[in-house]
Motif scaffolding. Structure first.
Motif, PDB file in Angstrom:
ATOM      1  N   UNK A   1     -27.633  17.301  -2.159  1.00 19.17           N
ATOM      2  CA  UNK A   1     -27.714  16.948  -3.577  1.00 19.17           C
ATOM      3  C   UNK A   1     -26.626  17.712  -4.319  1.00 19.17           C
ATOM      4  N   UNK A   2     -25.971  17.005  -5.215  1.00 20.06           N
ATOM      5  CA  UNK A   2     -24.867  17.573  -5.982  1.00 20.06           C
ATOM      6  C   UNK A   2     -25.224  17.553  -7.457  1.00 20.06           C
ATOM      7  N   UNK A   3     -25.014  18.686  -8.138  1.00 21.64           N
ATOM      8  CA  UNK A   3     -25.256  18.775  -9.584  1.00 21.64           C
ATOM      9  C   UNK A   3     -23.959  19.200 -10.275  1.00 21.64           C
ATOM     10  N   UNK A   4     -23.637  18.483 -11.345  1.00 20.05           N
ATOM     11  CA  UNK A   4     -22.488  18.842 -12.167  1.00 20.05           C
ATOM     12  C   UNK A   4     -22.929  18.863 -13.613  1.00 20.05           C
ATOM     13  N   UNK A   5     -22.628  19.946 -14.302  1.00 17.71           N
ATOM     14  CA  UNK A   5     -23.007  20.068 -15.710  1.00 17.71           C
ATOM     15  C   UNK A   5     -21.837  20.504 -16.566  1.00 17.71           C
ATOM     16  N   UNK A   6     -21.757  19.959 -17.771  1.00 14.89           N
ATOM     17  CA  UNK A   6     -20.753  20.339 -18.761  1.00 14.89           C
ATOM     18  C   UNK A   6     -21.471  20.816 -20.010  1.00 14.89           C
ATOM     19  N   UNK A   7     -21.080  22.001 -20.495  1.00 17.48           N
ATOM     20  CA  UNK A   7     -21.763  22.610 -21.637  1.00 17.48           C
ATOM     21  C   UNK A   7     -20.711  23.019 -22.658  1.00 17.48           C
ATOM     22  N   UNK A   8     -20.624  22.271 -23.741  1.00 17.14           N
ATOM     23  CA  UNK A   8     -19.616  22.560 -24.740  1.00 17.14           C
ATOM     24  C   UNK A   8     -18.228  22.220 -24.218  1.00 17.14           C
ATOM     25  N   UNK A   9     -17.212  22.921 -24.740  1.00 19.70           N
ATOM     26  CA  UNK A   9     -15.834  22.630 -24.383  1.00 19.70           C
ATOM     27  C   UNK A   9     -15.368  23.363 -23.132  1.00 19.70           C
ATOM     28  N   UNK A  10     -15.945  24.529 -22.853  1.00 21.37           N
ATOM     29  CA  UNK A  10     -15.407  25.367 -21.781  1.00 21.37           C
ATOM     30  C   UNK A  10     -16.353  25.523 -20.592  1.00 21.37           C
ATOM     31  N   UNK A  11     -17.650  25.588 -20.827  1.00 23.91           N
ATOM     32  CA  UNK A  11     -18.585  25.937 -19.764  1.00 23.91           C
ATOM     33  C   UNK A  11     -18.874  24.750 -18.856  1.00 23.91           C
TER      34      UNK A  11
END
Length: 854
Positions: free
Chosen positions: A614-624
């Motif tokens: 299982x693969x998880x990708x997360x984007x949080x705001x502009x940098x994280x």
């Protein structure tokens, strides 16, 4: 009697070229006309000059003196002529003497961008010769000259009396403060025709303080890219060589080839000669370097086989080259040979073919032919390995010739769609002597006096007790494979990737079955010349289904992945001489590799295997962001290739040897800009104990850079590794000021204290048996230092200063006996050159072949 005329507007000589002002600072080829009343041109005046010779004068006021035959331009004077510009408060032209005098804020801008300023210029009317008071020169490369008085002759030679030269910019807050460094000389002579600057009675000053006196020196000016002459000296000091000075002399034989001769004078060993030839052709370039010395004091080195103390002459030859046959094809080489394995390190010889790790070094020579296109890649090359550490033996190193690789991809073939790929590999190598390794076996301390002993059972090869790292004789293999895969996305977003391949291998083995173990001959039983083949078809399917979710604090993608690949059983694994698949690291990076987990062509995955994760990708705001992968591999049918060891036991202790593999995971997290966390692990599927850990944290800004690395690998006894390996590294640098940076690093061997205690137990058992004094128990903790480094760097527009200290602690397990401590110093003054110096402190390991301290 003088006469003055004031202009209402700025006066432009271009509108009155034949006027009485026309001869003001006129140069060769400028038409002059006799002035008449009112400044009008006289009848019959000469024709205007050519545009490139035309002079333009701009001033607020013109003053004529008919008695002295002078014309003065006063007030914001600017004169443009043949690419030069002269500016001053007042410019006087003396027609009788053909001299130009510029007074007050005088400034000349040359056509090349050089700016010359002074309090007073006294020049000929073509600006070529004359005197300048309070001279300051700024060249386009921001080098600077200054002098109370300077003379310019022949239009190309400047003589600066009591001159000062520097490549440093003046302090913005205090321009009168001396620059970081400058050269102050009784006379500085700049000859433009020679492109050379000469310094007489010179001293080098740092912050205005004299640091070095040089009676005479010379160097190229800023226009020179290549020029015959001496380069910056090099210094060396070791106990085995003594103090040494290298004086490189550069010969600019032609614009496309040159020669550098470097004699290095060593107080203990004599003269080390070095020569480097460089040649650039229309389609490439090549270099040849050679070094050699007849040693004067052979006793400074250990005798054979531990060192080169028996050799009178020692030397090396190195060459590199690369040529473009056409835009797609290149041919090249990188080769090096030395008389002995210690020469490069003993004499500090640069070798671009080095493969360097902390303890093991080798020189890799290769020649190649390479071709590339958008859809194909071809590479043909050969290798020669020369070991540079005392553990390896030259006769056990293979000569690999040839290695041929060809890859071709066809996108969207009409009858299948997707991608069709062809792969070809041919490898052939020879080795003089087989490389054997005995598997260590755990023994009782009090019986043997040793925690591990070599199993004495490899006189004849036994798979359970011996490893063969390389067969002697000739080993060849040819591989051809065709594969196809295609991505199919269904209406609900599921991604299906079918896969199919067919691979064929042919092996030809002509072995010399003997090798060396513990100084005696060993043989491989039941080994003979043979040619055999292997065919491996495969079909597979990968499934992915990404789920996307958006929240107030980020975007999230969760993607389950499943892959199944079916193949028949691998055949002939014990007959295969495993040369290119010896390194097997099972982790999240190769979990879903279609070709399997082996690193090369000699081994191939067999049976039916499923890989899930299982693969998880997360984007949080502009940098994280965050990226996580966890998965496992399962042997569903057929024989498990990773449980069937070859001559080297590759596959065993890999985490894949059981039907349910270890669990692998990988994580990449960046909570803010410049801060990164990475980690990977392999966990036992039953106990969840970590079998392998790699983790790192880095933080980087313009001011601070820091990193922490940690690794721990559990024992792999079937591969001859009975002990755990564990280490911790810390590295960082700090920008103290805009120019100063300090750095430091340390590497801890977290497992060394166990080895020290093991040695104590051996000594304890021996003391009990001999009824001697019991040795003291080691009190060291787990944070045993393996290496340290410290450094300070200063960098600005004109100077680079760097000093560093490094220490590598002796690795007793590898045979080293002494720590290696080195201080290195480098000072680079822009345009003047670079000085470097290295000094070994204390002892060096016996692996350097040096006797005593170095």
């Amino acid at each position: 009697m003088g006469q003055g005329v004031t202009s209402v507007a700025r006066f432009a000589a271009a509108t009155a070229l034949a006027s009485s002002l026309a001869f003001l600072l006129a140069g060769p080829g400028f038409a002059q006309g006799k002035p008449s009343a009112g400044g009008k041109p006289a009848a019959g005046a000469a024709a205007p000059a050519k545009p490139q010779d035309r002079m333009v004068v701009d001033a607020r006021e013109l003053v004529y003196d008919n008695d002295k035959k002078t014309v003065a331009a006063v007030g914001d004077v600017q004169i443009l002529y043949q690419g030069r510009t002269i500016e001053a408060d007042k410019v006087i032209y003396d027609q009788a003497n053909k001299r130009v005098t510029a007074i007050g804020n005088a400034r000349i801008t040359e056509s090349n961008g050089s700016v010359i300023t002074g309090d007073r210029f006294n020049l000929t009317d073509d600006f070529r010769d004359g005197f300048i008071d309070s001279l300051r020169v700024v060249n386009p490369d921001k080098t600077r000259f200054s002098a109370p008085r300077a003379e310019r002759t022949d239009g190309e030679t400047f003589v600066f009396d009591k001159g000062i030269y520097t490549a440093c910019e003046p302090c913005k807050d205090n321009p009168e403060r001396p620059p970081l460094w400058q050269v102050r000389a009784a006379r500085i002579i700049h000859k433009k025709s020679e492109q050379t600057i000469y310094y007489e009675d010179a001293r080098v000053e740092f912050a205005g303080i004299p640091m070095a006196y040089i009676p005479y020196m010379s160097g190229p000016d800023s226009t020179v890219k290549r020029k015959t002459g001496f380069l910056a000296p090099k210094f060396i000091n070791t106990s085995s060589l003594g103090f040494g000075v290298g004086l490189p002399y550069f010969l600019n034989l032609a614009p496309n080839y040159d020669l550098t001769l470097t004699p290095t004078f060593l107080t203990r060993q004599g003269v080390l000669g070095q020569v480097e030839w460089r040649h650039r052709l229309l389609n490439g370039s090549y270099t040849i370097r050679a070094s050699g010395i007849f040693q004067q004091d052979k006793g400074a080195f250990l005798a054979s086989p531990l060192g080169p103390g028996d050799d009178s002459f020692r030397g090396s030859v190195e060459t590199t080259g690369k040529f473009y046959i056409n835009p797609r094809w290149t041919v090249g080489w990188n080769a090096a040979m030395s008389t002995d394995r210690w020469f490069y390190k003993n004499y500090r010889i640069l070798n671009e073919s080095f493969s360097n790790t902390t303890y093991l070094q080798e020189s890799i020579s290769t020649a190649y032919l390479n071709g590339q296109s958008p859809t194909a890649w071809f590479d043909l090359r050969g290798y020669y390995f020369q070991p540079l550490n005392y553990q390896d033996w030259q006769k056990q190193q293979p000569v690999v010739l040839p290695v041929l690789d060809y890859d071709k991809r066809i996108h969207k073939p009409s009858f299948l769609g997707g991608e069709l790929e062809f792969n070809v590999n041919v490898t052939s190598l020879t080795r003089d002597t087989a490389a054997f390794t005995q598997l260590p076996v755990q023994k009782n301390y009090l019986i043997t006096g040793s925690g591990y002993s070599l199993y004495d059972g490899c006189a004849v090869y036994d798979k359970n007790n011996c490893l063969v790292r390389g067969l002697a004789g000739n080993v060849s293999r040819a591989t051809a494979q065709v594969s196809w895969r295609r991505n199919i996305i269904d209406p609900i977003g599921q991604i299906w990737t079918p896969y199919a391949s067919l691979r064929a291998d042919v092996f030809a083995i002509n072995p010399d079955t003997s090798g060396i173990i513990n100084s005696r001959v060993a043989t491989i039983a039941d080994s003979s010349d043979e040619v055999f083949g292997r065919v491996m078809p495969a079909i597979g399917l990968m499934y992915r289904y990404p789920f996307v979710a958006k929240t107030d604090w980020g975007t999230h993608i969760i993607e389950p992945v499943a892959q199944i690949v079916a193949r028949p059983n691998e055949t002939n694994s014990l007959r295969v001489a495993n040369e290119d698949s010896q390194s097997l690291v099972f982790d999240a990076n190769n979990l879903f590799e279609w070709q399997g987990k082996f690193s090369g062509y000699d081994r191939v995955e067999g049976g039916t295997r499923a890989n899930v994760g299982a693969l998880y990708t997360g984007r949080f705001g502009k940098e994280a962001y965050a990226n996580l992968l966890v998965g496992q591999s399962f042997q569903l049918g057929g024989r498990n290739s990773y449980a069937t060891g070859d001559l080297l036991n590759t596959g065993l202790d890999s985490g894949l040897q059981t039907d349910s593999s270890d669990i692998v995971a990988r994580a990449q997290i960046s909570p803010m800009k410049g801060f990164f966390l990475t980690g990977a692990t392999r966990l036992n599927s039953t106990t969840f104990e970590a079998q392998r850990i790699d983790a790192a944290a880095t933080y980087s800004t313009g001011v601070v850079t820091a990193s922490v690395g940690y690794a721990r690998y559990e024992p792999q006894p079937d591969l001859g590794i009975p002990r755990r390996r564990e280490g911790l590294s810390l590295n960082g640098s700090l920008l103290v000021t805009p120019n100063w940076r300090v750095r430091a690093g340390v590497l801890f061997d977290l497992d060394k204290y166990k080895y020290d205690r093991e040695l104590w137990r051996n000594a304890y058992a021996a003391a009990l048996a001999a009824s001697t004094a019991i040795p003291a128990y080691p009190t060291t903790g787990p944070f045993q230092t393996a290496s340290t480094s410290l450094g300070i760097n200063y960098t600005d527009e004109c100077t680079v200063f760097d000093i560093s200290y490094s220490q590598s602690y002796a690795d007793r397990q590898a045979g080293a006996t002494k720590d290696t401590r080195t201080v290195m110093f480098r000072l680079e003054l822009r345009t003047l050159g670079e000085i470097s110096y290295s000094q070994n402190l204390g002892g060096t390991s016996t692996g350097d072949g040096v006797g005593g301290s170095n």
